[in-house]
Design a protein around this motif. Sequence first.
Motif, PDB file in Angstrom:
ATOM      1  N   ALA A 109      40.167  45.556  34.662  1.00 26.84           N
ATOM      2  CA  ALA A 109      41.304  44.640  34.753  1.00 26.84           C
ATOM      3  C   ALA A 109      41.610  44.294  36.205  1.00 26.84           C
ATOM      4  N   GLY A 110      41.544  45.278  37.091  1.00 27.22           N
ATOM      5  CA  GLY A 110      41.768  45.004  38.511  1.00 27.22           C
ATOM      6  C   GLY A 110      40.726  44.069  39.072  1.00 27.22           C
ATOM      7  N   SER A 111      39.478  44.253  38.657  1.00 31.33           N
ATOM      8  CA  SER A 111      38.406  43.374  39.102  1.00 31.33           C
ATOM      9  C   SER A 111      38.606  41.949  38.591  1.00 31.33           C
ATOM     10  N   LEU A 112      39.014  41.802  37.337  1.00 28.08           N
ATOM     11  CA  LEU A 112      39.281  40.477  36.775  1.00 28.08           C
ATOM     12  C   LEU A 112      40.437  39.795  37.510  1.00 28.08           C
TER      13      LEU A 112
ATOM     14  N   ALA B 256      45.794  45.359  26.881  1.00 27.45           N
ATOM     15  CA  ALA B 256      46.635  44.317  27.475  1.00 27.45           C
ATOM     16  C   ALA B 256      47.454  44.876  28.635  1.00 27.45           C
ATOM     17  N   GLY B 257      47.960  46.103  28.482  1.00 25.78           N
ATOM     18  CA  GLY B 257      48.724  46.722  29.557  1.00 25.78           C
ATOM     19  C   GLY B 257      47.904  46.920  30.818  1.00 25.78           C
ATOM     20  N   ALA B 258      46.606  47.202  30.635  1.00 25.05           N
ATOM     21  CA  ALA B 258      45.725  47.372  31.793  1.00 25.05           C
ATOM     22  C   ALA B 258      45.612  46.085  32.592  1.00 25.05           C
ATOM     23  N   LEU B 259      45.757  44.937  31.943  1.00 24.03           N
ATOM     24  CA  LEU B 259      45.712  43.664  32.656  1.00 24.03           C
ATOM     25  C   LEU B 259      46.956  43.446  33.504  1.00 24.03           C
ATOM     26  N   LEU B 260      48.063  44.086  33.145  1.00 18.19           N
ATOM     27  CA  LEU B 260      49.340  43.787  33.772  1.00 18.19           C
ATOM     28  C   LEU B 260      49.609  44.599  35.032  1.00 18.19           C
ATOM     29  N   VAL B 261      49.323  45.883  35.029  1.00 13.45           N
ATOM     30  CA  VAL B 261      49.759  46.736  36.141  1.00 13.45           C
ATOM     31  C   VAL B 261      49.080  46.384  37.466  1.00 13.45           C
ATOM     32  N   PRO B 262      47.743  46.309  37.543  1.00 15.11           N
ATOM     33  CA  PRO B 262      47.134  45.975  38.846  1.00 15.11           C
ATOM     34  C   PRO B 262      47.544  44.596  39.354  1.00 15.11           C
ATOM     35  N   SER B 263      47.624  43.615  38.450  1.00 12.72           N
ATOM     36  CA  SER B 263      47.972  42.256  38.867  1.00 12.72           C
ATOM     37  C   SER B 263      49.413  42.168  39.345  1.00 12.72           C
TER      38      SER B 263
ATOM     39  N   GLY C 139      43.853  43.691  43.619  1.00 11.15           N
ATOM     40  CA  GLY C 139      43.787  44.009  42.198  1.00 11.15           C
ATOM     41  C   GLY C 139      42.981  45.263  41.933  1.00 11.15           C
ATOM     42  N   ILE C 140      41.766  45.333  42.463  1.00 11.97           N
ATOM     43  CA  ILE C 140      40.928  46.507  42.234  1.00 11.97           C
ATOM     44  C   ILE C 140      41.470  47.714  42.992  1.00 11.97           C
TER      45      ILE C 140
END
Length: 470
Positions: free
Chosen positions: A80-83, A126-133, A405-406
Amino acid sequence: MTSPHPLPASGPAPSSSPMSSYQRRILTVAVLSSFIVFLDGTVINVALPAISRELGGGLAGQQWVVDAYLISLTAVILLAGSLSDAFGRRRVIFWGLIGFGAASVLCAVSVTDAMLIVSRGIQGIAGALLVPSSLAIIVANFDGPARAKAIGRWTAWTSTAFLAGPLLGGVLVDLVSWRLVFAINVIPIAVTLLALRRLDLEPPRAVKPVIDYRGAVLGILGIGLPVFALIEHGRLGWSNPIVWGALALGLASFGLFLWNEAVASHPMLPLSLFRVRNFWVGNVATAFIYAALSLGGFALTLFLQQVAGYSATQAGLASLPSTVISISLASLFGTLAGRYGSRWFMAAGPIVGAVGYLLLSQVTAEANYVSQVLPGTVVFSLGLVMTVAPLTAAVLGSIDPERAGIASATNNAVSRVAGLVATAAAALIIGDALTVEGFSRAALATSALLVVGGIVSLVGIQNAKRSQRT
């Protein structure tokens, strides 16, 4: 990286400038998108008995309602961080919110425990997409002391979500239904989506993003399988082939992941990040500090209920001083860290927190709240709030914004895995049954971990003006 919000040609606004209305919207999106993720990690615990009564599934079903979320969130967070770095924070946050909202509705209308478990797994992804971003958009739109102050506010509210989850869950379950624990997510998600629409679109990247698919698969297996083993060993035991097999395969996959990142032309996790002093030292400190938080919090919550006889609501209220202190002081310590550097706060904060757990180690079986529990809780909470925002600012401040992000995902993965390892080791420290002596040993072990985290920060962290950035 070009900021999504037009800034003066000279770069980000000076640190002495007041926060603009656009930056306030950025912070609102960052806080709300992370708040729901942290809240759903803890709010579920008090709802488990009611869920089991209605949907069945027994103890194993209850555990998997929690574990499906934790495993999927932790396993996917590096990808997710990489995305986020490749496709833009706004886009990744948008789809994370849509996915989290849809999964929350599925959880709320679940008619079987299997449906609820699958929905919780989707929630975790979905939560993994939110925290790093959410942290990455702060890094991209704030600079210097203003960034540290913004991270302090982010820390205050996410910590509040983590601490207030059990209390909020208890109220919703007792007064309405366990289904509202999930359905209520729709409200902050809708507010966040509205705020997100008012953010400027990020400019397209000059080079088409390249996804490290092999690294993504190896990373998910290399983190997800050991996390699965750490969670399930308590139920199945280390001798179970499912547990040790998952651990062995996961560690092998993680080794292959590191090899792939070293040779890949476009790695998901550039290993060059670990040549940056504040980044790798900050992550080592994170491992010790978050292991302490998980071990100490786990032991204290169980002790108050199983030994001292507190109710679930009383045990939740016991953490209220931590919530108040976090909301009141996190922004202040973030600002101070931005002005004077993170090093001394990262060194002193864990030491103060360790003193708090030394006080808690003297608690007797009656655990009088005012005289025995409250003093240690207040001292520990003060140490915690001194530490977390400066720690996050030091780690992310050492990395170029385009890699935020990463970098954020890596730090989150380290903190989660460290917490799971500490919780898995709790039985070795506490013993077969929780007693006053067992809790005292856990409190002393928590103090020791915090002291090590403070020493690592004191010796290794450099203040921003001297630290290397990549």
